[in-house]
Write an enzyme that holds these catalytic residues in place. Structure first.
Site, PDB file in Angstrom:
ATOM      1  CG  PHE A 106      -4.162  18.767  15.370  1.00 58.33           C
ATOM      2  CD1 PHE A 106      -4.885  17.631  15.019  1.00 58.33           C
ATOM      3  CD2 PHE A 106      -2.907  18.950  14.808  1.00 58.33           C
ATOM      4  CE1 PHE A 106      -4.361  16.714  14.123  1.00 58.33           C
ATOM      5  CE2 PHE A 106      -2.379  18.030  13.919  1.00 58.33           C
ATOM      6  CZ  PHE A 106      -3.111  16.906  13.572  1.00 58.33           C
ATOM      7  CG  ASP A 114      -5.493  25.774  13.500  1.00 59.09           C
ATOM      8  OD1 ASP A 114      -6.185  25.489  12.500  1.00 59.09           O
ATOM      9  OD2 ASP A 114      -4.502  25.114  13.859  1.00 59.09           O
ATOM     10  CE1 TYR A 162      -4.460  17.650   6.045  1.00 55.98           C
ATOM     11  CE2 TYR A 162      -2.684  18.999   5.168  1.00 55.98           C
ATOM     12  CZ  TYR A 162      -3.249  18.310   6.216  1.00 55.98           C
ATOM     13  OH  TYR A 162      -2.622  18.287   7.435  1.00 55.98           O
ATOM     14  CE  LYS A 163      -6.843  18.608   8.879  1.00 59.57           C
ATOM     15  NZ  LYS A 163      -6.279  19.361  10.001  1.00 59.57           N
ATOM     16  NE  ARG A 208     -11.476  13.491  13.414  1.00 60.81           N
ATOM     17  CZ  ARG A 208     -10.501  14.262  12.923  1.00 60.81           C
ATOM     18  NH1 ARG A 208     -10.268  15.441  13.442  1.00 60.81           N
ATOM     19  NH2 ARG A 208      -9.751  13.847  11.935  1.00 60.81           N
TER      20      ARG A 208
END
Ligand code: PLP
Length: 415
Positions: free
Chosen positions: A128, A200, A225-226, A374
């Protein structure tokens, strides 16, 4: 699954699902099959109540007294320990603070500081991007520091690690393909070369069991927040293993990390514990939404979560490859359950348009440039029937050519 499932088999799976009752906790809108909890988790009903309480009573009425009376000041540590339980971290090693990007900076900088004399940071070229941007930022503050990237300087990350490497920044689950790394094995290789590991966990916290202490991870960062459903922009977390806490320095030496913040001393003296990895005043309202979301997580058995996650992603792959065969889709995620996180990615030449057409039909996933669709599978609120219905809609979007409508080619700012 040994034979192609029918609807009766799908519904039987839902009935036998031990996590099924969790679904009612979430405020999911009608007509939506939400396959994007890996990007922004949904709100739970508890969050609305918690935010109302925090805003009206604690802020609105009790005002500044709430730093003490409502536990605002201690909340980053309290929530850190609760997240710690989900990622295999014993108490007092995890704190909720800042953003993932900022925490990557803090962790990489601290790790390089613990490996004086080494000047290489290793990361994944396909990571990312903010992870790489922050690594570049850390390198720019330490003259002579080099970045080595997997996929650029060598094919495998293991081949980049030598005695010049101070730290390896690595994603537990890749944001695009969903590939899951063996944390313990890679950490061991990193340590064997004398380097430190920063993991991560953005796509593994709340998605599958993580064992930071067991893997002897040095540092970790992650998003709330995921999969953790903390709310848009909810503060992130950082883990610093106890054995590093006395020596690891937070480069963002703000007053919340000071040993005595309310002594208002002229010079910085970092706290000896995980508190040092805070910087300044935290977004309390956001943290309250996260706190409410974590109440649900306190009840979740991570082994059951993982079993369901593997079943959902496996079912999705099987159904898509059978029912959408011939429409130009190519699986980008590992087929082997043991190497897959909680998402499935398919490449398609018109991935953006197809995803927009799916979203218009209520199947919400996302697009990652240049050609990835995704789909995230969060076991707390998705069932087997949702997977079935999503694939039925996908088949329909392909066979009717619905994605070719020109309105689906208009790119939005956030994909
Ligand atoms: C989502 C995500 C981030 C997000 O970083 P922010 O600072 O919250 O914007 C960072 N890294 C990875 C790997 C991610 O998946």
């Amino acid at each position: 699954m040994s034979h192609f499932p029918d609807l009766a088999a799908i519904d039987a799976l839902d009935r036998a699902d031990p996590l099924r009752r969790m679904r009612d906790r979430f405020a999911m809108p009608e007509g939506v099959i939400y396959l994007d909890g890996n990007s922004l988790g949904p709100a739970s009903h508890a969050v609305f109540h918690e935010l109302e309480q925090a805003a009206r009573h604690e802020w609105g009425h009790d005002l500044i007294r709430s730093w003490n009376t409502a536990g605002w000041f201690e909340m980053p540590l309290e929530l850190g320990d609760r997240i710690g339980r989900l990622v295999g971290a014993g108490p007092s090693q995890t704190v909720v603070a800042d953003t993932t990007s900022v925490n990557i900076f803090k962790a990489l900088h601290a790790a390089m500081g613990l490996r004086a004399g080494r000047n290489v940071i290793v990361a994944e070229g396909g990571s990312f991007p903010t992870d790489l941007y922050m690594a570049e930022g850390v390198a720019s503050t330490r003259p002579g520091t080099e970045l080595r990237l997997e996929g650029v300087d060598a094919e495998a990350i293991e081949d980049l690690i030598d005695e010049r490497v101070g730290v390896v920044l690595v994603n537990h689950v890749d944001y695009k393909s969903g590939r899951l790394r063996d944390m313990a094995a890679l950490t061991q290789k990193i340590h064997a070369a004398g380097a430190l590991a920063v993991w991560d966990l953005c796509h593994s916290a709340g998605a599958l069991p993580v064992d930071l202490d067991g893997a002897k991870a040095d540092f970790a960062v992650g998003c709330t927040y995921k999969y953790l459903n903390g709310g848009p922009g909810a503060p992130a977390f950082i883990y610093v293993a106890t054995r590093h806490q006395a020596a690891a320095q937070n480069p963002l030496s703000g007053w919340w990390g000071h040993a005595r913040p309310f002594a208002f001393e002229q010079h910085y003296a970092g706290h000896v514990g995980i508190r040092r990895f805070q910087c300044g005043t935290q977004p309390i309202l956001s943290m309250r939404a996260l706190k409410a979301a974590l109440v649900t997580w306190d009840e979740v058995d991570m082994a059951a979560l993982r079993a369901k996650s593997v079943a959902l992603t496996g079912l999705f792959i099987e159904l898509v490859e059978t029912r959408c065969a011939g429409f130009g889709l190519a699986l980008e995620s590992p087929r082997d359950d043991a190497e897959r996180g909680s998402q499935v990615s398919f490449a398609h030449e018109n991935a953006y348009e197809v995803m927009q057409a799916l979203i218009a039909r209520g199947v919400i996933g996302d697009f990652r440039a240049p050609s990835t669709m995704r789909f995230g599978f969060a076991p707390l609120y998705l069932g087997y029937r949702d997977v079935w219905n999503a694939v039925e809609i996908m088949q329909d979007v392909f066979s009717a050519g619905a994605w070719q409508d020109p309105r689906f080619a208009v790119k939005a700012a956030v994909t």
